[in-house]
Design an enzyme around this catalytic site. Structure first.
Site, PDB file in Angstrom:
ATOM      1  N   ASP A   1     -30.436  -4.701  30.351  1.00 33.72           N
ATOM      2  CA  ASP A   1     -29.861  -5.363  31.371  1.00 33.72           C
ATOM      3  C   ASP A   1     -28.980  -4.378  31.774  1.00 33.72           C
ATOM      4  OD1 ASP A   1     -28.995  -8.025  32.275  1.00 33.72           O
ATOM      5  OD2 ASP A   1     -29.616  -8.783  30.440  1.00 33.72           O
TER       6      ASP A   1
ATOM      7  N   HIS B   1     -31.807 -16.924  28.418  1.00 30.38           N
ATOM      8  CA  HIS B   1     -30.580 -16.802  27.765  1.00 30.38           C
ATOM      9  C   HIS B   1     -29.453 -17.591  28.455  1.00 30.38           C
ATOM     10  CE1 HIS B   1     -29.745 -13.895  30.576  1.00 30.38           C
ATOM     11  NE2 HIS B   1     -28.621 -13.524  30.434  1.00 30.38           N
ATOM     12  N   ASP B   2     -29.604 -17.988  29.650  1.00 30.06           N
ATOM     13  CA  ASP B   2     -28.683 -18.694  30.726  1.00 30.06           C
ATOM     14  C   ASP B   2     -28.981 -20.168  30.712  1.00 30.06           C
ATOM     15  OD1 ASP B   2     -26.640 -16.862  30.868  1.00 30.06           O
ATOM     16  OD2 ASP B   2     -27.515 -15.956  32.712  1.00 30.06           O
TER      17      ASP B   2
ATOM     18  N   ASP C   1     -28.275  -7.794  36.647  1.00 28.03           N
ATOM     19  CA  ASP C   1     -27.702  -9.053  36.529  1.00 28.03           C
ATOM     20  C   ASP C   1     -26.538  -9.269  37.445  1.00 28.03           C
ATOM     21  OD1 ASP C   1     -26.108 -11.132  34.548  1.00 28.03           O
ATOM     22  OD2 ASP C   1     -24.449 -10.067  35.213  1.00 28.03           O
TER      23      ASP C   1
ATOM     24  N   GLU D   1     -31.783 -10.437  39.053  1.00 25.07           N
ATOM     25  CA  GLU D   1     -31.087 -11.921  39.213  1.00 25.07           C
ATOM     26  C   GLU D   1     -30.567 -12.251  40.284  1.00 25.07           C
ATOM     27  OE1 GLU D   1     -28.314 -14.626  36.114  1.00 25.07           O
ATOM     28  OE2 GLU D   1     -27.601 -12.866  36.791  1.00 25.07           O
TER      29      GLU D   1
END
Length: 560
Positions: free
Chosen positions: A98, A328-329, A199, A256
């Site tokens: 990430d 994960h979100d 991210d 993202e």
């Protein structure tokens, strides 16, 4: 299209904190990941994305980074990370990390130096601005609720943060700061990393005037994303980033990206796009409530199918998106996208099939391959997630009861995806010998890797077959580069499409309804490639395919 090394790969996201704990502290670790590389190889995984493992106070689960060059001791050591890289390479697997560079932690050395000297060099690594008439510089509400502006102690200035107040935004207009970030990125790529998931990257471009917007809530504030959507020029920053880092290493990058402007897709993922790919959130955005989770609409099959089909048709003109069911979100896909009657092994396999055989890079999230579901949460105190606590408050302030607010959190909380991985039916689901950092979903006795390993009809063994089909020598090309063609759109509850190239034509057809459905085939069936039925028999005559409820089949059709 120029062929790239990552085009035909299958990726897997690991949320390290919840994957596997080997030292009994209740937190997953690098040693646990290393021990499961063979498990992932058997699943058919090529690329492993690790959610943040950097040194962090964990206000936002590691997305608040205090040192970009250090591994958080909760996860292990840099030596163990190097061992992970080495062991992955032995198995012909790639590690990506990430990359969180819109903001850092307020404990980062840069921010501490900025606070110590609000007029100095490091203050310009961030956005320090004077208030207006005793108020913050503008009326922006952060993604996690409350003002985007936090007072700088001992001054009349504020600093800007789009996420938690402990996550100050980095000033991308500062070339010195950008160079430090590029140096860090290249350091990891030199170490042997194959790329990054990037991210919240669209947020790096700010309107430096920080103008007020029309309030969109009773708090008199406006969502900070309005500023993101109104400002131009993020592409120049992203190109600068790419040219100074990823491009030099032929690195795989997955962005993202929310709030992208309608015509920008080719700039992001085209032949010379900013990124290799970006996640496709089109289906997930259907659950966006106007005010929060509490008024999030229920998933409707027809809208879900339409969103996926539209995204596929648009994307294939330019490149690839990364296809996800969950991450994960997001809450668990089985609980979100399948009606109650379909939340079964057959329904889970069906959902996986129609996702993994789309055009694009498939990303499997840990536990998806065994059909993990949302947990049952009894009290707001059971949650750890900062966003869930904020959404609970929003719901209560909107007049919902505790029970109603909890229902919304049960349905939408990010913690649903963060409950520990369910390895066995034994103590703590085989995740830890200690006390897990987050509650373990009580259904682990029914849904776990160990039991599914021993069951040839399990979701896990089906996922292995599904990935193997996608990557097989015979069909890899059509599933990678083949055209996506939607079919049977006029039929209720049928999700069907072709994947087609010059040599092959594949039909994927699924029945999401409660009743059996018959499909008139538009050609002859050459071979049945996959079925989610226990006996794997497919009711298929020359011109007709009959699908039971929650049945999916993959057929090779005769070329016209």
């Amino acid at each position: 299209m120029e062929k790239k090394w990552w085009h035909d790969k299958v990726a897997y996201q690991i949320y390290p904190k919840s994957f596997l704990d080997t030292n009994g502290d209740g937190i997953g670790d690098l040693r646990g990941i290393i021990s499961k590389l063979d498990y992932l190889k058997k699943l058919g995984i090529d690329i492993i994305w690790l959610s943040p493992i950097y040194k962090s106070p964990f206000v936002d689960q590691g997305y608040d980074i205090a040192d970009y060059y250090a591994i958080a001791e909760e996860f292990g050591t840099m030596e163990e990370f190097d061992e992970l890289l080495e062991e992955a390479k032995k198995r012909d697997m790639h590690i990506i990390m990430d990359l969180v560079i819109n903001h850092c932690s307020d404990k980062h050395e840069w921010f501490q130096k900025a606070l110590a000297d609000p007029e100095g060099e490091y203050a310009d690594y961030f956005y320090f601005r004077e208030g207006k008439n005793g108020n913050p510089p503008s009326n922006y509400r952060s993604y996690f609720g409350g003002s985007c502006w936090e007072p700088v102690p001992g001054t009349d200035k504020y600093y800007f943060h789009m996420f938690a107040k402990e996550q100050p935004d980095l000033n991308w207009e500062n070339p010195k700061l950008r160079q430090k970030l590029y140096d860090m990125i290249n350091w990891w790529l030199e170490k042997g990393l194959s790329g990054f998931r990037i991210d919240a990257i669209i947020n790096i471009k700010k309107d430096l005037k920080f103008p007020d917007f029309e309030p969109d809530g009773a708090d008199g504030m406006a969502g900070c994303w309005k500023m993101v959507e109104s400002v131009d020029g993020v592409g120049e920053l992203l190109e600068d980033l790419k040219k100074n880092t990823f491009q030099k290493y032929d690195a795989f990058t997955v962005g993202e990206v929310f709030n992208m402007k309608a015509d920008e897709l080719p700039e992001f993922i085209g032949e010379n796009g900013h990124f290799s790919t970006i996640f496709d959130f089109s289906a997930h955005c259907l659950s966006d409530g106007e005010h929060g989770w509490y008024d999030a609409p229920k998933m409707e099959f027809s809208k879900w199918r339409k969103a996926i089909f539209q995204s596929q048709m648009e994307t294939q003109k330019y490149g690839f998106k990364a296809n996800i069911i969950e991450n994960h979100d997001e809450p668990r896909g089985v609980s979100r996208f399948l009606p109650a009657y379909a939340q079964t092994p057959a329904g889970t396999k069906m959902l996986g099939t129609v996702n993994l055989l789309l055009r694009g890079i498939p990303f499997i999230y840990q536990g998806q391959e065994i059909g993990m579901k949302n947990a049952k949460w009894n009290s707001i105190d059971e949650f750890d997630d900062i966003s869930t606590k904020d959404q609970y408050q929003i719901a209560r302030e909107a007049g919902l009861s505790d029970r109603e607010a909890m229902e919304a959190c049960n349905r939408m909380s990010r913690d649903n995806a963060r409950t520990p991985m369910q390895w066995t039916s034994g103590e703590n689901a085989g995740f830890t010998k200690g006390t897990a950092w987050l509650k373990i979903n009580p259904d682990y006795k029914e849904i776990n890797v160990e039991d599914q390993e021993n069951n040839p009809d399990s979701v896990l063994n089906y996922y292995r077959k599904l990935v193997a089909l996608r990557k097989s020598d015979e069909f890899k090309n059509v599933f990678t580069y083949g055209e996506f063609i939607p079919e049977y759109e006029e039929m209720d509850h049928i999700q069907a499409f072709y994947r087609k190239d010059a040599a092959k034509c594949i039909l994927v057809a699924a029945n999401f309804g409660t009743d059996a459905a018959g499909i008139e085939l538009k050609g002859d069936v050459k071979k049945v490639l996959l079925s989610n039925q226990k006996d794997e028999t497919v009711d298929c005559t020359k011109n007709r395919l009959n699908l039971k409820s929650c049945e999916v089949v993959v057929l090779e059709m005769e070329m016209e």
